[in-house]
Design an enzyme around this catalytic site. Structure first.
Site, PDB file in Angstrom:
ATOM      1  N   ASP A  69     -98.248  14.454  54.880  1.00 21.89           N
ATOM      2  CA  ASP A  69     -98.784  15.000  56.029  1.00 21.89           C
ATOM      3  C   ASP A  69     -97.401  15.565  56.878  1.00 21.89           C
ATOM      4  O   ASP A  69     -96.254  14.713  56.976  1.00 21.89           O
ATOM      5  CB  ASP A  69     -99.480  14.091  56.972  1.00 21.89           C
ATOM      6  CG  ASP A  69    -100.680  13.797  56.382  1.00 21.89           C
ATOM      7  OD1 ASP A  69    -101.215  14.292  55.258  1.00 21.89           O
ATOM      8  OD2 ASP A  69    -101.425  12.918  57.018  1.00 21.89           O
ATOM      9  N   HIS A 216     -95.752  10.703  54.667  1.00 25.42           N
ATOM     10  CA  HIS A 216     -95.559  11.657  55.460  1.00 25.42           C
ATOM     11  C   HIS A 216     -94.060  12.141  55.248  1.00 25.42           C
ATOM     12  O   HIS A 216     -93.222  11.762  54.528  1.00 25.42           O
ATOM     13  CB  HIS A 216     -95.150  11.038  56.861  1.00 25.42           C
ATOM     14  CG  HIS A 216     -96.929  10.569  57.340  1.00 25.42           C
ATOM     15  ND1 HIS A 216     -97.119   9.121  57.212  1.00 25.42           N
ATOM     16  CD2 HIS A 216     -97.614  10.962  58.345  1.00 25.42           C
ATOM     17  CE1 HIS A 216     -98.551   8.990  57.710  1.00 25.42           C
ATOM     18  NE2 HIS A 216     -98.648  10.143  58.566  1.00 25.42           N
TER      19      HIS A 216
HETATM   20 ZN   LIG Z   1     -99.900  13.857  61.019  1.00 27.32          ZN
END
Ligand SMILES: [Zn+2]
Length: 263
Positions: A69, A216
């Site tokens: 992400d 992430h």
């Molecule tokens: Zn995010």
């Protein structure tokens, strides 16, 4: 109207009625009884009360779906792509529309290297998404789509809200666009500042065949996030797991041992 709305409204109404009849304690208990359930629907990845959330996929092999992400970002995306290539891994990048607009070439490179892209809103409003109105949600989804179209980047009809937070207005917006909510069933909290080694220790306890792994890139500590991705890929390789892009028909909205594939 959804059944849960009627049930909760009934609890609230009965609680008020009891309190009005001088049963204040019992009234308060009834009134607040549904609130823990409601709270979990906003924040628990596996909760399905506000609409279907994909959290795993069907497979007979030792495979997981790695999701990354918060990109694209020049400080991290090229390095992540190099790591994925080194490990022969495929991943889905849930991208932020504003970042795609700033770095369209990176978004195109993600797809050119065999990975896929999902929608992670346009501005990543992590703090306020839980109370976003239908029009705000629509705007976040559509502006991200617009950035991807402008950048000429093919994308999947997958959506992931910031920090995985939902509210009752999200599902109708996704349904009207033919999109699916994709969350996860394994995470290391690398996005919340946990150091890479301890984040790895946390996520490995949840990794199973058919798992969806959350990681992430970018952010305020891209170095730590990158190191987590690196450690995770090394661990998966040692454990004999392949990072794949599961077909849509294999995606599940509940634990893979709990029931049939999602529609
Ligand atoms: Zn995010």
């Amino acid at each position: 109207m959804k059944a849960w709305v009627i049930v909760i409204a009934s609890f609230k109404a009965c609680g008020i009625a009891l309190a009005a009849e001088h049963h204040a304690g019992a009234g308060a208990i009834l009134f607040f009884a549904p609130d823990p359930w409601v709270f979990l629907q906003f924040f628990l990845p596996s909760a399905q009360g506000f609409g279907p959330a994909i959290t795993s996929f069907e497979t007979e092999r030792r495979e997981v779906w790695l999701t990354i992400d918060d990109g694209p970002d020049p400080s991290s995306t090229p390095r992540v792509l190099d790591l994925l290539r080194k490990h022969g891994a495929r991943a889905t990048f849930f991208v932020i529309g504003e970042q795609v607009a700033r770095h369209p070439e990176l978004a195109r490179r993600i797809v050119a290297e065999g990975h896929t892209i999902g929608n992670h809103t346009h501005t990543h409003p992590a703090g306020g998404f839980w109370l976003a109105s239908p029009s705000r949600i629509a705007s976040e989804i559509d502006r991200c789509i617009g950035a991807l179209l402008l950048a000429d980047v093919p994308f999947e009809r997958y959506f992931r809200p910031p920090v995985g937070i939902r509210n009752p207005f999200l599902d109708p917006q996704l349904e009207s666009r033919g999109m699916s909510l994709v969350l996860w069933n394994a995470r290391g909290l690398d996005g919340m500042g946990r150091d890479p080694e301890s984040a790895l220790g946390r996520i490995v306890r949840s990794i199973r065949p058919g798992g969806i792994l959350l990681s992430h890139e970018a952010g305020s500590r891209p170095g730590g996030r990158l190191r987590f991705v690196e450690l995770l890929l090394e661990h998966l390789g040692r454990d004999g797991y392949a990072c794949v892009l599961p077909p849509r028909g294999a995606l599940l909205t509940r634990a893979r041992d709990d029931g049939p594939p999602a529609p």
